[in-house]
Structures are given as C-alpha cells and as structure tokens.
Design a protein around this motif. Sequence first.
Motif, PDB file in Angstrom:
ATOM      1  N   VAL A  43       0.747  -1.337  -0.092  1.00  0.00           N
ATOM      2  CA  VAL A  43      -0.080   0.003  -0.146  1.00  0.00           C
ATOM      3  C   VAL A  43       1.008   1.251  -0.032  1.00  0.00           C
ATOM      4  N   ARG A  48      -1.601  -1.267  -6.662  1.00  0.00           N
ATOM      5  CA  ARG A  48      -3.017  -1.463  -7.062  1.00  0.00           C
ATOM      6  C   ARG A  48      -3.210  -2.414  -8.096  1.00  0.00           C
ATOM      7  N   GLU A  69      -7.437  -7.770   0.745  1.00  0.00           N
ATOM      8  CA  GLU A  69      -7.933  -7.089   1.657  1.00  0.00           C
ATOM      9  C   GLU A  69      -7.178  -5.696   2.226  1.00  0.00           C
ATOM     10  N   LEU A  71      -4.912  -4.076   0.381  1.00  0.00           N
ATOM     11  CA  LEU A  71      -4.754  -3.410  -0.675  1.00  0.00           C
ATOM     12  C   LEU A  71      -6.164  -2.712  -1.258  1.00  0.00           C
ATOM     13  N   GLY A  72      -7.453  -3.450  -0.724  1.00  0.00           N
ATOM     14  CA  GLY A  72      -8.514  -2.640  -1.411  1.00  0.00           C
ATOM     15  C   GLY A  72      -9.144  -3.402  -2.326  1.00  0.00           C
ATOM     16  N   TYR A  73      -8.552  -4.638  -2.522  1.00  0.00           N
ATOM     17  CA  TYR A  73      -9.021  -5.517  -3.802  1.00  0.00           C
ATOM     18  C   TYR A  73     -10.013  -6.607  -3.031  1.00  0.00           C
ATOM     19  N   ARG A  74     -11.262  -6.791  -3.484  1.00  0.00           N
ATOM     20  CA  ARG A  74     -12.005  -7.640  -3.056  1.00  0.00           C
ATOM     21  C   ARG A  74     -11.643  -9.220  -2.955  1.00  0.00           C
TER      22      ARG A  74
END
Length: 164
Positions: A43, A48, A69, A71-74
Amino acid sequence: MKRTLILVRHGKSSWEEQGLPDGARPLAARGLRDAPLMGGRLVREGVRPDLILSSPACRALSTASIIAEVLGYRPEEIVTDARLYGSDVETLLEVMAELGDAFRCVMLFGHDPEFTDLAHRFSGRITRMPTCAVARFTFDAPSWSAAVSQTPVTAVLDYPKKGK
C-alpha cells in the motif's frame, strides 16, 4: 507500456495437523502476521493490482485474501489457477503470457521453488524468496506475451524480515 508483475510466496504454513493433504495446510501464526505486514508495505508503495491470481492451496489463497483486503481488492475477485501449485517456470511463464493485455498490474500467489526460480530468471540477484516474500518486476512491454521474454526494467524483492 508499463506492466508490473508481482510474485508473492505464501506466508509461513502450519504443520500442526499431521495428515492434512499438502494443499489443505493453513497459515501458521507467523504467516497470519506477515501477510498484512507485506500488504501494508505494498500500500505504501502505491500498488493497485488489476488482477490477483492464486494457487488454490489453502496457504496461498489465505495469503492472497489477506493481502488483497489490505490493498482494497475484493478477496472474492481473486482467481485461482491450479497451474500456480506444484508447477515449474515454463508453466508460470505460460500463465503470464496468457494474461489479458488490459491488465497493467498483476499479482501471482504461489509456492517455492518455482517462484524463486521465476524471480531468479527475471533478476539474477534474487536467489531466494522466503515465506511471504514479494518480488516486483516492471516491464516495458506492449503485451504480457512480449514481457515473458524481456528483462524487467526494475526488479525489487521485499520480505518480512527485510529492514529489521
């Protein structure tokens, strides 16, 4: 065109339950601790991923889910590919060559020795990928199929104990 390949070796696995099939071995406490640590480092580097592919083995998929999670990736969008389990460099290169060219940043989660072997192929300086290691390669390539035969523009290795 820049393309980034990130190889992540699964976190430390548990050997507590004797008799479990290899693919069912879970992460050990250290693996559960190291995965979010490495995710946090990614991060901070601004990673990304457009796509995350994982070995179906429990320890690899768990590592992928934890880092995704962070990284904000589902995690439910992680794609499993059996070729990332118990394979070899040529198979990993095939997986890489088949990636859709719309993807700019792809993360692969898998195992040793094949991940160390592939990382070493791209950078002779990488001779070992400890558990939860992250090897990041940037290619200046028009496609993933072209990238497999190129030398990366950059190659960076990070792992949990680096910097301690």
